[in-house]
Design a protein around this motif. Structure first.
Motif, PDB file in Angstrom:
ATOM      1  N   GLU A  42       0.765  -1.127   0.118  1.00 28.67           N
ATOM      2  CA  GLU A  42      -0.096   0.089   0.070  1.00 28.67           C
ATOM      3  C   GLU A  42       0.806   1.204  -0.077  1.00 28.67           C
ATOM      4  O   GLU A  42       1.908   1.374   0.669  1.00 28.67           O
ATOM      5  N   CYS A  43       0.336   2.233  -0.777  1.00 29.73           N
ATOM      6  CA  CYS A  43       0.839   3.803  -0.695  1.00 29.73           C
ATOM      7  C   CYS A  43      -0.434   4.593  -0.667  1.00 29.73           C
ATOM      8  O   CYS A  43      -1.080   4.470  -1.321  1.00 29.73           O
ATOM      9  N   ASN A  44      -0.504   5.647   0.179  1.00 29.43           N
ATOM     10  CA  ASN A  44      -1.626   6.158   0.314  1.00 29.43           C
ATOM     11  C   ASN A  44      -1.565   7.685  -0.535  1.00 29.43           C
ATOM     12  O   ASN A  44      -0.889   8.534   0.028  1.00 29.43           O
ATOM     13  N   PRO A  45      -2.690   7.731  -1.233  1.00 35.65           N
ATOM     14  CA  PRO A  45      -2.693   8.841  -2.255  1.00 35.65           C
ATOM     15  C   PRO A  45      -3.597  10.177  -1.241  1.00 35.65           C
ATOM     16  O   PRO A  45      -3.528  11.133  -1.989  1.00 35.65           O
ATOM     17  N   LEU A  46      -4.265   9.541  -0.285  1.00 37.68           N
ATOM     18  CA  LEU A  46      -5.286  10.693   0.206  1.00 37.68           C
ATOM     19  C   LEU A  46      -4.783  11.633   1.073  1.00 37.68           C
ATOM     20  O   LEU A  46      -5.135  11.507   2.350  1.00 37.68           O
ATOM     21  N   LEU A  47      -3.799  12.473   0.347  1.00 36.62           N
ATOM     22  CA  LEU A  47      -3.138  13.447   1.463  1.00 36.62           C
ATOM     23  C   LEU A  47      -3.821  15.023   1.637  1.00 36.62           C
ATOM     24  O   LEU A  47      -3.211  15.695   2.277  1.00 36.62           O
ATOM     25  N   GLY A  48      -4.781  15.213   0.899  1.00 42.86           N
ATOM     26  CA  GLY A  48      -5.481  16.423   0.935  1.00 42.86           C
ATOM     27  C   GLY A  48      -5.714  16.840   2.456  1.00 42.86           C
ATOM     28  O   GLY A  48      -5.308  17.874   2.626  1.00 42.86           O
ATOM     29  N   PRO A  49      -6.494  16.108   3.001  1.00 43.64           N
ATOM     30  CA  PRO A  49      -6.855  16.618   4.411  1.00 43.64           C
ATOM     31  C   PRO A  49      -5.501  17.135   5.219  1.00 43.64           C
ATOM     32  O   PRO A  49      -5.414  18.028   5.724  1.00 43.64           O
ATOM     33  N   GLY A  50      -4.516  16.306   5.348  1.00 44.22           N
ATOM     34  CA  GLY A  50      -3.480  16.553   6.078  1.00 44.22           C
ATOM     35  C   GLY A  50      -2.658  17.727   5.409  1.00 44.22           C
ATOM     36  O   GLY A  50      -2.034  18.396   6.097  1.00 44.22           O
ATOM     37  N   ALA A  51      -2.578  17.931   4.127  1.00 48.17           N
ATOM     38  CA  ALA A  51      -1.887  19.105   3.402  1.00 48.17           C
ATOM     39  C   ALA A  51      -2.672  20.142   4.107  1.00 48.17           C
ATOM     40  O   ALA A  51      -1.767  21.480   4.284  1.00 48.17           O
ATOM     41  N   PHE A  52      -3.861  20.169   3.822  1.00 53.28           N
ATOM     42  CA  PHE A  52      -4.534  21.483   4.219  1.00 53.28           C
ATOM     43  C   PHE A  52      -4.548  21.974   5.861  1.00 53.28           C
ATOM     44  O   PHE A  52      -4.193  22.930   6.281  1.00 53.28           O
ATOM     45  N   ASP A  53      -4.451  20.646   6.628  1.00 52.34           N
ATOM     46  CA  ASP A  53      -4.171  20.693   8.202  1.00 52.34           C
ATOM     47  C   ASP A  53      -3.006  21.429   8.290  1.00 52.34           C
ATOM     48  O   ASP A  53      -2.633  22.434   9.122  1.00 52.34           O
ATOM     49  N   ALA A  54      -1.744  20.970   7.466  1.00 50.38           N
ATOM     50  CA  ALA A  54      -0.195  21.367   7.684  1.00 50.38           C
ATOM     51  C   ALA A  54      -0.583  23.020   7.235  1.00 50.38           C
ATOM     52  O   ALA A  54       0.246  23.823   8.012  1.00 50.38           O
ATOM     53  N   ALA A  55      -1.076  23.462   6.065  1.00 47.23           N
ATOM     54  CA  ALA A  55      -1.025  24.540   5.564  1.00 47.23           C
ATOM     55  C   ALA A  55      -1.736  25.629   6.754  1.00 47.23           C
ATOM     56  O   ALA A  55      -1.056  26.548   6.915  1.00 47.23           O
ATOM     57  N   GLU A  56      -2.997  25.233   7.165  1.00 48.91           N
ATOM     58  CA  GLU A  56      -3.424  26.010   8.237  1.00 48.91           C
ATOM     59  C   GLU A  56      -2.694  26.482   9.587  1.00 48.91           C
ATOM     60  O   GLU A  56      -2.407  27.570  10.074  1.00 48.91           O
ATOM     61  N   ALA A  57      -1.917  25.042   9.708  1.00 49.68           N
ATOM     62  CA  ALA A  57      -0.953  25.332  11.052  1.00 49.68           C
ATOM     63  C   ALA A  57       0.192  26.209  10.759  1.00 49.68           C
ATOM     64  O   ALA A  57       0.510  26.950  11.343  1.00 49.68           O
ATOM     65  N   ILE A  58       0.707  26.187   9.656  1.00 49.46           N
ATOM     66  CA  ILE A  58       1.844  27.073   9.251  1.00 49.46           C
ATOM     67  C   ILE A  58       1.385  28.439   9.152  1.00 49.46           C
ATOM     68  O   ILE A  58       1.976  29.278   9.827  1.00 49.46           O
ATOM     69  N   LEU A  59       0.121  28.712   8.507  1.00 47.67           N
ATOM     70  CA  LEU A  59      -0.318  30.083   8.262  1.00 47.67           C
ATOM     71  C   LEU A  59      -0.559  30.721   9.606  1.00 47.67           C
ATOM     72  O   LEU A  59      -0.718  31.945   9.854  1.00 47.67           O
ATOM     73  N   ALA A  60      -1.008  29.828  10.723  1.00 40.88           N
ATOM     74  CA  ALA A  60      -1.065  30.261  12.092  1.00 40.88           C
ATOM     75  C   ALA A  60       0.030  30.476  12.886  1.00 40.88           C
ATOM     76  O   ALA A  60       0.114  30.546  14.022  1.00 40.88           O
ATOM     77  N   GLY A  61       1.072  30.141  12.247  1.00 34.68           N
ATOM     78  CA  GLY A  61       2.548  30.544  12.872  1.00 34.68           C
ATOM     79  C   GLY A  61       3.084  29.190  13.936  1.00 34.68           C
ATOM     80  O   GLY A  61       3.738  29.305  14.593  1.00 34.68           O
TER      81      GLY A  61
END
Ligand code: AHR
Length: 342
Positions: free
Chosen positions: A295-314
């Motif tokens: 298995e290799c998981n392609p469902l990375l959208g939710p994690g990617a936006f979680d990370a983006a929002e954390a980064i933007l929140a400093g």
């Protein structure tokens, strides 16, 4: 240069569990970034949901659509953008690094808030990533890694352990072959991190099976068509092949066709092991044509936006966020198939 909140350093841990839950939520969504809510001026409409910053723009440079896996990753990101009301600028590079570099430069000119990059190959990113850093735009790597002189040029990477995937494939196959025989390898895109790492991991596993030889190794560029062509050539030149190791399901599915057209039975006369475990791959496992899918998981959208929002929140995010993955063969495929979302 304007100071952005993500430049401050706090700590946030994104767990694999939260990635999994978010991934499931993403699947409930539909449509693409084009239908994100917009103001009368065509600007993305800020979402009030959840209290987190939503009025931001992400530029996503995707490799292309070479596999079902890749399309599932694209959909996961687009669905999640839609769900969160985030404006997404999407660029398909048709498998070419210069197109990705051009897309990144365009995102920088357009002053996006975050860049998602699924890099086709590992090297050659230093200049453009430096430009992104100078512009104060954080870069999140999706699925594939880069080799750059300075790792601060990218902020975080959502990925799989490709070396481990290759090692698992090798270990499973080595045991199945009873430690002897000839294997041919269908390699992914030359210079890409999954191709490099899945080869490394497989060869590592082979150290325990000195009676197994890799007799041919050639790129099939992660596509079914090329995987089939390369396998046809292997079969024409060599009658003594006991197994195929394909770096992804698409090439494995191509190999199956080539084996059948050569009058042999895939999964019996020639064993087939591949990576991804996408739905079609698992169906082939169920049908006995692929013997094992890692298995290799392609469902990375939710994690990617979680990370983006954390980064933007400093907040500080982990440098590597690695998906938890399994391995499928005839013993467990029936249970996995009904829940397969990609
Ligand atoms: O980078 C991940 C790989 O890229 C997947 O295994 C493959 O199917 C895709 O093309």
């Amino acid at each position: 240069m304007k100071e952005r909140p993500y430049m401050k350093r706090n700590t946030l841990k994104i767990t694999l569990g939260s990635l999994g839950i978010a991934a499931m939520l993403a699947l409930a969504g539909c449509g693409d970034s084009g239908s994100s809510p917009k103001t009368a001026e065509g600007e993305p409409k800020p979402s009030t949901e959840g209290g987190a910053k939503k009025d931001y723009t992400v530029g996503f440079s995707q490799i292309g659509a070479e596999s079902g896996w890749r399309s599932a990753e694209t959909k996961s990101v687009q669905d999640e953008a839609e769900k969160r009301g985030v404006h997404l600028k999407f660029s398909d590079a048709q498998g070419k690094q210069p197109n990705q570099i051009q897309a990144l430069r365009s995102f920088i000119t357009q002053k996006v808030d975050v860049i998602f990059l699924a890099p086709v190959v590992e090297t050659g990113w230093d200049p453009v990533l430096r430009e992104a850093k100078r512009a104060g735009i954080p870069v999140i790597l999706l699925d594939r890694g880069v080799k750059v002189s300075d790792d601060s040029l990218w902020t975080t990477e959502l990925t799989s352990d490709f070396v481990e995937e290759g090692r698992r494939a090798g270990e499973w196959l080595g045991k199945k072959m009873g430690g002897k025989g000839n294997v041919v390898e269908l390699v992914g895109t030359v210079g890409s991190s999954p191709a490099n790492d899945r080869h490394t991991g497989f060869m590592k596993a082979m150290e325990a099976f000195p009676g197994i030889k890799i007799t041919h190794s050639q790129t099939g560029d992660f596509t079914l068509v090329k995987g089939k062509e390369v396998m046809e050539a292997f079969l024409k030149s060599d009658q003594n092949i006991q197994a195929v190791y394909a770096h992804n399901d698409e090439m494995g599915l191509g190999a199956i066709q080539a084996i059948a057209e050569a009058g042999k039975v895939p999964g019996k006369d020639i064993l087939v092991v591949s990576v991804d475990a996408e739905k079609q791959g698992l169906e082939a496992v169920r049908d006995g044509k692929i013997n094992c899918a890692v298995e290799c998981n392609p469902l990375l959208g939710p994690g990617a936006f979680d990370a983006a929002e954390a980064i933007l929140a400093g907040k500080k995010v982990e440098k590597r966020i690695i998906s938890k993955e399994e391995i499928f063969d005839s013993t467990n495929v029936a249970a996995a198939l009904p829940n397969r979302k990609y």
